[in-house]
Write an enzyme that holds these catalytic residues in place. Structure first.
Site, PDB file in Angstrom:
ATOM      1  N   SER A  12      68.260 -53.093 -54.850  1.00 37.02           N
ATOM      2  CA  SER A  12      68.035 -52.383 -53.591  1.00 37.02           C
ATOM      3  C   SER A  12      66.637 -51.776 -53.474  1.00 37.02           C
ATOM      4  CB  SER A  12      69.079 -51.279 -53.409  1.00 37.02           C
ATOM      5  OG  SER A  12      69.033 -50.357 -54.478  1.00 37.02           O
ATOM      6  N   SER A  13      65.938 -51.626 -54.593  1.00 41.24           N
ATOM      7  CA  SER A  13      64.582 -51.071 -54.529  1.00 41.24           C
ATOM      8  C   SER A  13      63.824 -51.417 -55.798  1.00 41.24           C
ATOM      9  CB  SER A  13      64.620 -49.543 -54.347  1.00 41.24           C
ATOM     10  OG  SER A  13      65.133 -48.916 -55.507  1.00 41.24           O
ATOM     11  N   GLY A  14      62.510 -51.269 -55.723  1.00 35.90           N
ATOM     12  CA  GLY A  14      61.662 -51.460 -56.891  1.00 35.90           C
ATOM     13  C   GLY A  14      60.648 -50.345 -56.957  1.00 35.90           C
ATOM     14  N   ARG A  15      60.066 -50.153 -58.131  1.00 31.66           N
ATOM     15  CA  ARG A  15      59.065 -49.102 -58.254  1.00 31.66           C
ATOM     16  C   ARG A  15      58.088 -49.426 -59.374  1.00 31.66           C
ATOM     17  NH1 ARG A  15      63.975 -47.651 -59.810  1.00 31.66           N
ATOM     18  NH2 ARG A  15      64.385 -46.632 -61.800  1.00 31.66           N
ATOM     19  N   HIS A 234      65.722 -58.002 -68.528  1.00 29.85           N
ATOM     20  CA  HIS A 234      66.979 -57.602 -67.902  1.00 29.85           C
ATOM     21  C   HIS A 234      66.991 -56.080 -67.861  1.00 29.85           C
ATOM     22  CE1 HIS A 234      70.960 -57.088 -66.669  1.00 29.85           C
ATOM     23  NE2 HIS A 234      71.639 -57.576 -67.685  1.00 29.85           N
ATOM     24  N   ASP A 235      67.149 -55.502 -66.673  1.00 28.42           N
ATOM     25  CA  ASP A 235      67.009 -54.054 -66.548  1.00 28.42           C
ATOM     26  C   ASP A 235      67.979 -53.284 -67.444  1.00 28.42           C
ATOM     27  OD1 ASP A 235      69.246 -54.736 -65.008  1.00 28.42           O
ATOM     28  OD2 ASP A 235      68.375 -54.054 -63.109  1.00 28.42           O
ATOM     29  N   ASN A 295      80.903 -55.096 -67.560  1.00 24.46           N
ATOM     30  CA  ASN A 295      80.334 -54.889 -66.231  1.00 24.46           C
ATOM     31  C   ASN A 295      81.377 -54.239 -65.332  1.00 24.46           C
ATOM     32  OD1 ASN A 295      77.563 -56.473 -65.622  1.00 24.46           O
ATOM     33  ND2 ASN A 295      78.702 -57.514 -67.230  1.00 24.46           N
ATOM     34  N   GLN A 303      76.686 -47.110 -52.386  1.00 23.31           N
ATOM     35  CA  GLN A 303      75.468 -47.536 -51.700  1.00 23.31           C
ATOM     36  C   GLN A 303      75.806 -48.228 -50.378  1.00 23.31           C
ATOM     37  OE1 GLN A 303      73.638 -50.034 -54.634  1.00 23.31           O
ATOM     38  NE2 GLN A 303      72.869 -48.331 -55.872  1.00 23.31           N
ATOM     39  N   GLY A 402      70.132 -43.986 -62.500  1.00 19.24           N
ATOM     40  CA  GLY A 402      70.253 -43.121 -61.333  1.00 19.24           C
ATOM     41  C   GLY A 402      71.571 -42.389 -61.256  1.00 19.24           C
TER      42      GLY A 402
END
Length: 488
Positions: A12-15, A234-235, A295, A303, A402
């Site tokens: 949904s987002s990157g930074r 992989h995050d 998972n 969200q 988060g």
């Protein structure tokens, strides 16, 4: 180099996060944040990788404006999605998003050719409809045959910055195509999905120096000089590196974001039949480790609810509203396929509650409470399974990402699991990404020193279990509902 940059790109987002050591502590600065998401085109969901690449360049320009002239750089993203390239290094098509419906029913068809037990014994990877194995199985055969290279999403972004092909192991393992014993692609599985080993690049371990940022990019966009270091792309793999774990205590982790990943770090995969039936996975980690985890649908549900409410509330406000609503009134099976990508998350939750004979949540607070209560109960089930499968004692659960900022969910988890929770850091993924960069260039000695630095720099918030009124009644209700959910 004293400056380190992590590009952490989620669904949904990157930074872009920059880091530097100051007086024995690591300091982070978020320099740039950008939106991400898949879009529908002709009935299918695709990522826009050209957009992501341009956002990386924009972020690097801002980093230079902020005074970073040279640095190390690492990239992590989500897993399982891949890019097909022709002989010139150009994309053959846009990149399918894993939530696309094209893989519905694919596992059943593929396992007519090879048993689930055989695949799990080879790979140790849990069955999820969207795994790369099933995506490739249903991919257009002409496109597949045209591909000279098949790269995962972060591998492709590294390629665009460096000109070098690779398949980084932590992300490659999620493809469900790697043989854990042979530490390479499994020829039987490649044959079934009609691809060749030569279409994949060298398997590359985290910590390898890939090279310098392409000079033409530096000159054209006026970017800092960057040494590209392969991090756990992989995050979740980066997030686990960023867990500030105390090695003297038995610990598990919960990487809490769009997905919730609950597991332990191991030196060997666990590919027994009981692990397969419990749907646990053995994803490869950095430094020879395995992430034995489950998972869980995660904060994707809240969200989507927030999006349907036109972002009227922040996530913190939704949690606060939920706290004022009666607990355990309505519950749903978070991991059910119906919640993977519904047209309306709110309506899907309400339908599930209606079909299972529960009160239907109507208000925003009731819907949020339903999600948080259901997640905490799902975490409880997963941790119990984990302990039974591994035989390991777990004294503390680290919640990173988060979701570690959600006080209600953290306390619920402590209460239901009867375990100490240490929440934070929220930026564990970026920290793990950066830690591997620092180890690679010799600024840190090893993983143990990196975790000690993270713990020293980013103190966690501790949640101890409180007595939960009518806990046994809640767990009994949950068991009854799980039986009903299976019939829906």
């Amino acid at each position: 180099m004293s400056d380190h940059i992590a590009f952490d790109i989620g669904a949904s987002s990157g930074r872009l996060v920059a880091a530097r050591m100051t007086q024995g502590r690591l300091e982070l600065q978020e320099i740039y944040r950008f939106a991400n998401g898949f879009t529908d085109h002709n009935g299918h969901d695709f990522w826009n990788l050209e957009y992501l690449f341009q956002e990386i360049l924009k972020g690097l320009q801002l980093a230079k404006e902020a005074g970073i002239n040279e640095c190390t750089l690492g990239i992590d993203t989500w897993a399982v999605d891949y890019v097909l390239l022709d002989g010139e290094g150009n994309r053959i098509n846009e990149v399918y998003a894993y939530r696309d419906s094209r893989t519905k029913g694919a596992p059943e068809r593929l396992h007519q050719l090879i048993s689930r037990e055989n695949v799990y014994a080879k790979t140790g990877i849990q069955e999820l409809d969207f795994n790369t194995l099933y995506q490739l199985f249903v991919h257009d055969q002409e496109e597949l045959s045209q591909a000279e290279q098949i790269l995962m999403v972060p591998d492709y972004l590294y390629f665009r910055l460096s000109g070098r092909y690779m398949n980084e192991v932590t992300n490659a393992s999620t493809m469900q195509l790697l043989n854990a014993a042979e530490r390479d692609f499994d020829e039987d599985l490649l044959t079934i999905v009609n691809v060749r080993r030569g279409q994949f690049a060298k398997l590359t371990e985290p910590g390898e120096v890939l090279g310098e940022l392409l000079p033409e990019l530096v000159q054209k966009y006026m970017l800092p000089r960057c040494r590209l270091i392969v991090v756990p792309t992989h995050d979740t793999a980066s997030a686990v590196i960023g867990v500030p774990a105390d090695a003297e205590r038995g610990w598990a982790y919960l990487s809490s974001g769009t997905w919730s990943l609950l597991g332990v770090e191991r030196k060997e995969p666990l590919t027994r039949l009981d692990a397969m039936k419990a749907n646990y996975t053995n994803e490869w980690g950095a430094y020879g480790t395995y992430r034995f985890l489950k998972n869980i649908m995660g904060l994707w549900m809240i969200q989507e609810v927030r999006k349907e409410l036109d972002s009227k509330y922040t996530f913190a406000e939704l949690a606060a509203i939920a706290e004022g609503v009666p607990a355990f009134r309505s519950l749903v099976p978070c991991n059910a396929g119906r919640f993977l990508n519904p047209g309306s998350m709110i309506e899907e939750i309400q339908s599930c509650c209606r079909e299972s004979g529960q009160p239907v949540p109507e208000s925003s607070g009731e819907i949020a409470r339903c999600i948080f209560d259901s997640l905490a109960l799902t975490y409880r089930d997963a941790l119990q399974e984990l302990k039974n499968l591994t035989g390991e004692q777990v004294e503390v659960l680290y919640i990173v990402g988060g979701g570690s900022n959600n006080k209600l969910l953290s306390q619920l988890t402590a209460d239901l699991l009867k375990i100490e929770i240490q929440a934070g850091p929220s930026e564990a993924t970026a920290l793990g990404n950066i830690a591997v960069q620092m180890i690679s260039i010799g600024q840190l000695k090893d993983l143990s020193e990196a975790r000690s630095l993270i713990a020293r720099s980013f103190p966690t918030k501790v949640y101890l279990p409180n007595p939960l009124e009518e806990r046994d009644k809640v767990l009994s209700l949950w068991q009854e509902l799980k039986t009903k959910f299976k019939k829906l």
